[in-house]
Design an enzyme around this catalytic site. Structure first.
Site, short mmCIF file in Angstrom:
data_model
loop_
_atom_site.label_atom_id
_atom_site.label_comp_id
_atom_site.label_asym_id
_atom_site.label_seq_id
_atom_site.Cartn_x
_atom_site.Cartn_y
_atom_site.Cartn_z
CB ALA A 68 -0.93 -0.01 1.21
CB SER A 186 -1.82 -3.72 2.14
OG SER A 186 -0.70 -4.49 2.50
CB CYS A 307 4.12 2.52 10.07
SG CYS A 307 3.23 1.29 9.08
#
Length: 363
Positions: A68, A186, A307
């Site tokens: 993604a 994703s 992340c």
């Protein structure tokens, strides 16, 4: 180990693994080669493309990407002109639009309410003629809130702008509105493999390439595809479509059970109703999250986006909904879904609640 980090990644579905194995073990041809094994590999890729597209709006095509992040970068950098986005977007959007702003591109970042939702009046004022791209996440990866994407897409269309939907957390879990022009997804968020994603592009929309080379994908994305990854993605998408109702009902039941299990010391972050119920983002005053995670190493949960883990910064999403830094730092995210049992979730909650109480006593 009790796994409660579904927003970071989901367990690989057995069906996805089975679809991948032949392409890892014995069928190694390049899907862009013209010989018979290459054509067989291409056929597997195209079957997977159809499966991924089956969960998208009608009237567009899927281009496979490495994930993604690449899809979002491509959608943003492949367009020109002013951008409007939200303060709660993933770093793959916010960092990319910031990079575009440094090059001189006009960027507007809309604030959120305390419920995690954008104010449509503010959006209407910002998305005006001359805007070229509006980017918004369907389901937030940290607090699970579902943005009014359909209305935002309508505003974008009325202004003559394209609408980019980051559907990574919503794909296969909630309907993607038909008004989207670009949709990033994703595989590993729907029980597929890591390393493959896709950008759905509405018919008639063109993007400048992000990667230059052979232009193998329909919209010009370059690079040799992995039949194994594509096949795993396709199988996961097909399964998500088949299990859509059952998975949704299971997440709803787990969410209700979890909320009923929590005591009054815990506060839900974000809207209770306008959210995907496989996400439980909660906070407790004075909670030392690092200590909690150290004490409960056999329970996998998160202090925020995977992340941004290790950055030491409080969540930008929690700050965007008005939480002070100490409130953001006392929040945890529990993610659950298809393979989570109610017993596992409630057992984990019992231990989290007990560990949090012990901190208070020790203090």
């Amino acid at each position: 180990m009790i796994y409660l980090d579904y927003q970071a990644t989901t367990p690989l579905a057995p069906e996805a693994l089975a679809a991948m194995l032949p392409w890892l073990e014995s069928q190694h041809a390049n899907p862009h080669s013209a010989h018979a094994p290459g054509r067989a590999a291409k056929a597997a890729v195209e079957a997977a493309r159809d499966d991924v597209a089956a969960l998208m709006p009608v009237g567009g095509a899927v281009s496979f990407t490495s994930g993604a992040t690449e899809a979002l970068n491509w959608a943003i950098k492949g367009t020109t002109g002013p951008i409007v986005t939200l303060a709660s977007e993933h770093a793959a959007v916010l960092d990319t639009v910031e990079a575009e702003a440094r090059k001189g591109r006009d960027v507007t970042v809309l604030p959120l309410g305390s419920d995690g939702l954008v104010d449509l009046a503010a959006a209407r004022a910002a998305i005006r003629p001359g805007t070229r791209l509006v980017a918004a996440m369907l389901v937030n990866n940290e607090i699970g809130t579902i943005q009014p994407v359909e209305q935002l897409a309508d505003l974008a269309r009325a202004a003559g702008a394209l609408f980019l939907c980051d559907a990574v957390q919503g794909y296969g879990r909630t309907r993607i509105p038909d008004g989207c022009d670009l949709v990033a997804v994703s595989a590993h968020k729907i029980h597929g493999p890591k390393g493959v994603g896709a950008l759905w592009i509405r018919d008639g929309v063109t993007l400048d390439p992000l990667l230059h080379g052979g232009g193998q994908e329909p919209a010009g994305r370059s690079g040799t595809l992995s039949p194994a990854l594509c096949a795993g993605f396709g199988a996961a998408a097909r399964l998500a479509k088949q299990r859509f109702g059952a998975d949704h009902a299971h997440a709803e039941q787990l969410f209700r059970a979890a909320l009923a299990h929590l005591d009054g010391d815990w506060i839900l972050n974000g809207s209770r109703d306008e959210r995907y119920h496989g996400n439980l983002n909660i906070r407790r005053k004075g909670l030392d999250v690092a200590r909690l995670m150290s004490d409960l190493r056999d329970i996998a949960f998160s202090a925020g986006s995977a992340c941004a883990s290790g950055s030491g910064r409080p969540s930008h999403v929690l700050r965007a909904i008005g939480l002070a830094d100490n409130e953001a730092r006392s929040s945890i995210r529990l993610g659950f879904g298809r393979y989570t049992t109610e017993e596992e979730l409630l057992t984990a909650l019992d231990r989290i609640i007990a560990a949090a109480r012990s901190q208070k006593v020790a203090a």
